[in-house]
Design a protein around this motif. Structure first.
Motif, PDB file in Angstrom:
ATOM      1  N   LEU A 268      47.343  29.800  48.150  1.00  0.00           N
ATOM      2  CA  LEU A 268      47.629  28.430  48.582  1.00  0.00           C
ATOM      3  C   LEU A 268      47.262  27.435  47.486  1.00  0.00           C
ATOM      4  N   VAL A 269      46.144  27.653  46.791  1.00  0.00           N
ATOM      5  CA  VAL A 269      45.753  26.780  45.677  1.00  0.00           C
ATOM      6  C   VAL A 269      46.836  26.793  44.605  1.00  0.00           C
ATOM      7  N   ALA A 270      47.355  27.980  44.287  1.00  0.00           N
ATOM      8  CA  ALA A 270      48.424  28.087  43.289  1.00  0.00           C
ATOM      9  C   ALA A 270      49.675  27.329  43.737  1.00  0.00           C
ATOM     10  N   ALA A 271      49.981  27.387  45.041  1.00  0.00           N
ATOM     11  CA  ALA A 271      51.150  26.666  45.564  1.00  0.00           C
ATOM     12  C   ALA A 271      50.953  25.165  45.450  1.00  0.00           C
ATOM     13  N   TYR A 272      49.735  24.681  45.744  1.00  0.00           N
ATOM     14  CA  TYR A 272      49.462  23.260  45.595  1.00  0.00           C
ATOM     15  C   TYR A 272      49.658  22.826  44.136  1.00  0.00           C
ATOM     16  N   ALA A 273      49.202  23.674  43.199  1.00  0.00           N
ATOM     17  CA  ALA A 273      49.392  23.362  41.782  1.00  0.00           C
ATOM     18  C   ALA A 273      50.879  23.301  41.436  1.00  0.00           C
ATOM     19  N   LEU A 274      51.679  24.205  42.020  1.00  0.00           N
ATOM     20  CA  LEU A 274      53.128  24.167  41.800  1.00  0.00           C
ATOM     21  C   LEU A 274      53.746  22.903  42.391  1.00  0.00           C
ATOM     22  N   GLY A 275      53.203  22.441  43.533  1.00  0.00           N
ATOM     23  CA  GLY A 275      53.690  21.195  44.104  1.00  0.00           C
ATOM     24  C   GLY A 275      53.473  20.026  43.160  1.00  0.00           C
ATOM     25  N   ALA A 276      52.271  19.946  42.579  1.00  0.00           N
ATOM     26  CA  ALA A 276      51.993  18.879  41.609  1.00  0.00           C
ATOM     27  C   ALA A 276      52.912  19.011  40.399  1.00  0.00           C
ATOM     28  N   ALA A 277      53.153  20.258  39.962  1.00  0.00           N
ATOM     29  CA  ALA A 277      54.048  20.486  38.821  1.00  0.00           C
ATOM     30  C   ALA A 277      55.472  20.032  39.140  1.00  0.00           C
ATOM     31  N   THR A 278      55.898  20.236  40.387  1.00  0.00           N
ATOM     32  CA  THR A 278      57.234  19.785  40.793  1.00  0.00           C
ATOM     33  C   THR A 278      57.364  18.278  40.618  1.00  0.00           C
ATOM     34  N   ALA A 279      56.349  17.530  41.091  1.00  0.00           N
ATOM     35  CA  ALA A 279      56.388  16.067  40.963  1.00  0.00           C
ATOM     36  C   ALA A 279      56.387  15.643  39.498  1.00  0.00           C
ATOM     37  N   VAL A 280      55.609  16.341  38.658  1.00  0.00           N
ATOM     38  CA  VAL A 280      55.578  16.030  37.219  1.00  0.00           C
ATOM     39  C   VAL A 280      56.945  16.288  36.595  1.00  0.00           C
ATOM     40  N   LEU A 281      57.565  17.412  36.931  1.00  0.00           N
ATOM     41  CA  LEU A 281      58.876  17.747  36.369  1.00  0.00           C
ATOM     42  C   LEU A 281      59.944  16.738  36.797  1.00  0.00           C
ATOM     43  N   VAL A 282      59.884  16.285  38.055  1.00  0.00           N
ATOM     44  CA  VAL A 282      60.840  15.271  38.507  1.00  0.00           C
ATOM     45  C   VAL A 282      60.629  13.970  37.738  1.00  0.00           C
ATOM     46  N   THR A 283      59.371  13.609  37.513  1.00  0.00           N
ATOM     47  CA  THR A 283      59.061  12.401  36.728  1.00  0.00           C
ATOM     48  C   THR A 283      59.661  12.506  35.328  1.00  0.00           C
ATOM     49  N   LEU A 284      59.464  13.654  34.675  1.00  0.00           N
ATOM     50  CA  LEU A 284      59.989  13.857  33.326  1.00  0.00           C
ATOM     51  C   LEU A 284      61.514  13.867  33.324  1.00  0.00           C
ATOM     52  N   ALA A 285      62.119  14.467  34.361  1.00  0.00           N
ATOM     53  CA  ALA A 285      63.582  14.500  34.439  1.00  0.00           C
ATOM     54  C   ALA A 285      64.155  13.094  34.542  1.00  0.00           C
ATOM     55  N   LEU A 286      63.521  12.242  35.357  1.00  0.00           N
ATOM     56  CA  LEU A 286      63.978  10.857  35.492  1.00  0.00           C
ATOM     57  C   LEU A 286      63.741  10.076  34.207  1.00  0.00           C
ATOM     58  N   TRP A 287      62.591  10.303  33.590  1.00  0.00           N
ATOM     59  CA  TRP A 287      62.248   9.571  32.361  1.00  0.00           C
ATOM     60  C   TRP A 287      63.204   9.905  31.227  1.00  0.00           C
ATOM     61  N   SER A 288      63.608  11.197  31.136  1.00  0.00           N
ATOM     62  CA  SER A 288      64.494  11.629  30.054  1.00  0.00           C
ATOM     63  C   SER A 288      65.967  11.523  30.422  1.00  0.00           C
ATOM     64  N   GLY A 289      66.250  11.313  31.725  1.00  0.00           N
ATOM     65  CA  GLY A 289      67.631  11.171  32.158  1.00  0.00           C
ATOM     66  C   GLY A 289      68.453  12.430  32.023  1.00  0.00           C
ATOM     67  N   ILE A 290      67.885  13.596  32.337  1.00  0.00           N
ATOM     68  CA  ILE A 290      68.624  14.851  32.177  1.00  0.00           C
ATOM     69  C   ILE A 290      69.819  14.899  33.127  1.00  0.00           C
ATOM     70  N   GLU A 291      70.879  15.570  32.668  1.00  0.00           N
ATOM     71  CA  GLU A 291      72.092  15.705  33.467  1.00  0.00           C
ATOM     72  C   GLU A 291      72.468  17.181  33.635  1.00  0.00           C
ATOM     73  N   SER A 292      71.459  18.056  33.554  1.00  0.00           N
ATOM     74  CA  SER A 292      71.698  19.488  33.617  1.00  0.00           C
ATOM     75  C   SER A 292      71.500  20.006  35.042  1.00  0.00           C
ATOM     76  N   VAL A 293      72.551  20.574  35.607  1.00  0.00           N
ATOM     77  CA  VAL A 293      72.450  21.154  36.945  1.00  0.00           C
ATOM     78  C   VAL A 293      71.494  22.345  36.925  1.00  0.00           C
TER      79      VAL A 293
END
Length: 390
Positions: A277-302
């Motif tokens: 469960l701790v590992a899953a929580y860490a993955l959840g935080a990583a998901t939010a970080v990746l979405v932030t980076l995707a928006l910041w860089s404006g990626i258009e890759s499906v």
């Protein structure tokens, strides 16, 4: 598992048709947000009360049957509605039933299997549950498209048709639980006091609830993931096609959740539920970080977006399968159902705050700031849950 799949099939087919139903009735979009918010609040706060009543009276199976029976009753009210008050009442009835049955059903599952197989049991159950959540909306949309070609007295006819048909899996869920599930461990505890039991919860469990709450405040609605994908892909594909692709990415997220639910339960049974469960929580935080980076860089890759949706499906699968099993490990058996109810209430309240907070920051500041804030809360929850070991 069969019961939960049928139950989700019933009310998720309503979820996907409700916005259009409100539109043809001339009800403003703001009413939909109000209806869903009130319904979610009803479900969240019902969970702890239902757990307390079940621990006190010992009638878990009967209460679960009532909970499943309220879902089709709510569907009937919505199908008959001519305006938003009856739709609100129907949604509240359905979600009251959802809140009533959830903790009690989880407690029955926990006591129906050995501690060594709880992860696999909950993984299987959540996979079946998600299958219903995938097939319900898909069939609802398909039936709606089919019914639109028929002759109706008004534009609401096709929507009412789907709502009435959704009663079938809802009623089958009641029959399934009645005939297939036994609950032999239901000793009543008439001396149990509600507030006294809350105060008596262990410090370890309270720290665990605090971690769940912190993570939950950042655990944004994955409808925002769909909105993010739509926003990023629109310059490349246009609004309509990007929305379609984003919808398919969400279906992919659900498919990943179905596929990994049992394996992560098996892994948790092998290495321990809390570490996974701790590992899953860490993955959840990583998901939010990746979405932030995707928006910041404006990626258009499906493909990159599909990777983010995959990680989201993985962490949700673990979170939904193991939060209740970890609860069972840190509380006393006589208050387990109430403790699972408390977990559900904390989760529901936190997710309501998350949706409101992330949505406001998205609008007022920027999408990047919204997901960065979510990542901060999720990371804080990950760090605090480590203390639940002690």
């Amino acid at each position: 598992g069969i019961t939960s799949a049928l139950g989700d099939f019933c009310y998720e087919s309503t979820t996907v048709t409700l916005p259009g139903f409100l539109a043809v009735l001339g009800i403003p979009a703001a009413a939909l947000g109000l209806i869903e918010g009130i319904a979610d609040a009803v479900a969240s706060f019902t969970k702890m009360i239902s757990g307390y009543i079940a621990d006190k009276l010992g009638h878990r199976k009967l209460l679960v049957l009532v909970g499943y029976g309220l879902t089709p009753l709510g569907q009937i009210l919505i199908a008959l509605a001519l305006g938003w008050p009856l739709i609100l009442l129907g949604r509240m009835v359905s979600w009251f039933g959802k809140g009533l049955r959830g903790p009690l059903r989880d407690a029955i599952v926990i006591q129906a299997v050995s501690p060594e197989t709880r992860g696999r049991a909950f993984g299987f159950h959540r996979a079946a549950d998600t299958v219903g959540a995938v097939l319900g909306p898909l069939l609802g949309v398909a039936l709606l498209g089919l019914a639109q070609g028929w002759h109706w007295s008004d534009d609401a006819g096709p929507f009412r048709f789907v709502l009435w048909l959704s009663l079938i899996p809802g009623l089958l869920a009641v029959v399934s639980f009645l005939t297939l599930v036994q609950d032999q461990q239901h000793s009543p505890n008439p001396a149990l006091k509600f507030f006294g039991s809350l105060r008596g919860l262990s410090a370890r469990f309270k720290r665990y609830l605090g971690a769940v709450a912190l993570f939950g405040v950042g655990d944004f609605s994955h409808a925002l993931l769909v909105l993010t994908a739509t926003t990023l892909l629109t310059p490349l594909m246009g609004v309509v096609q990007s929305a379609q692709v984003a919808g398919l990415l969400y279906v992919w997220r659900n498919a990943v959740q179905v596929a990994v639910s049992w394996p992560v339960g098996w892994l948790a049974d092998r290495v321990g539920h809390l570490p996974v469960l701790v590992a899953a929580y860490a993955l959840g935080a990583a998901t939010a970080v990746l979405v932030t980076l995707a928006l910041w860089s404006g990626i258009e890759s499906v493909a990159l977006l599909a990777g983010i949706f995959s990680i989201a499906g993985l962490y949700v699968a673990v979170q939904e399968a193991l939060e209740s099993t970890v609860t069972a490990e840190v509380v006393q058996p006589e208050t387990m159902t109430m403790s699972i109810g408390a977990l559900g209430t904390v989760n529901g309240t936190a997710k309501f705050l998350s949706s409101a907070t992330v949505g406001v920051v998205w609008t007022v500041v920027s999408p990047e700031a919204a997901f960065a804030l979510a990542a901060g809360f999720m990371l804080a929850g990950t760090l605090v849950i480590l203390r639940a070991r002690d």
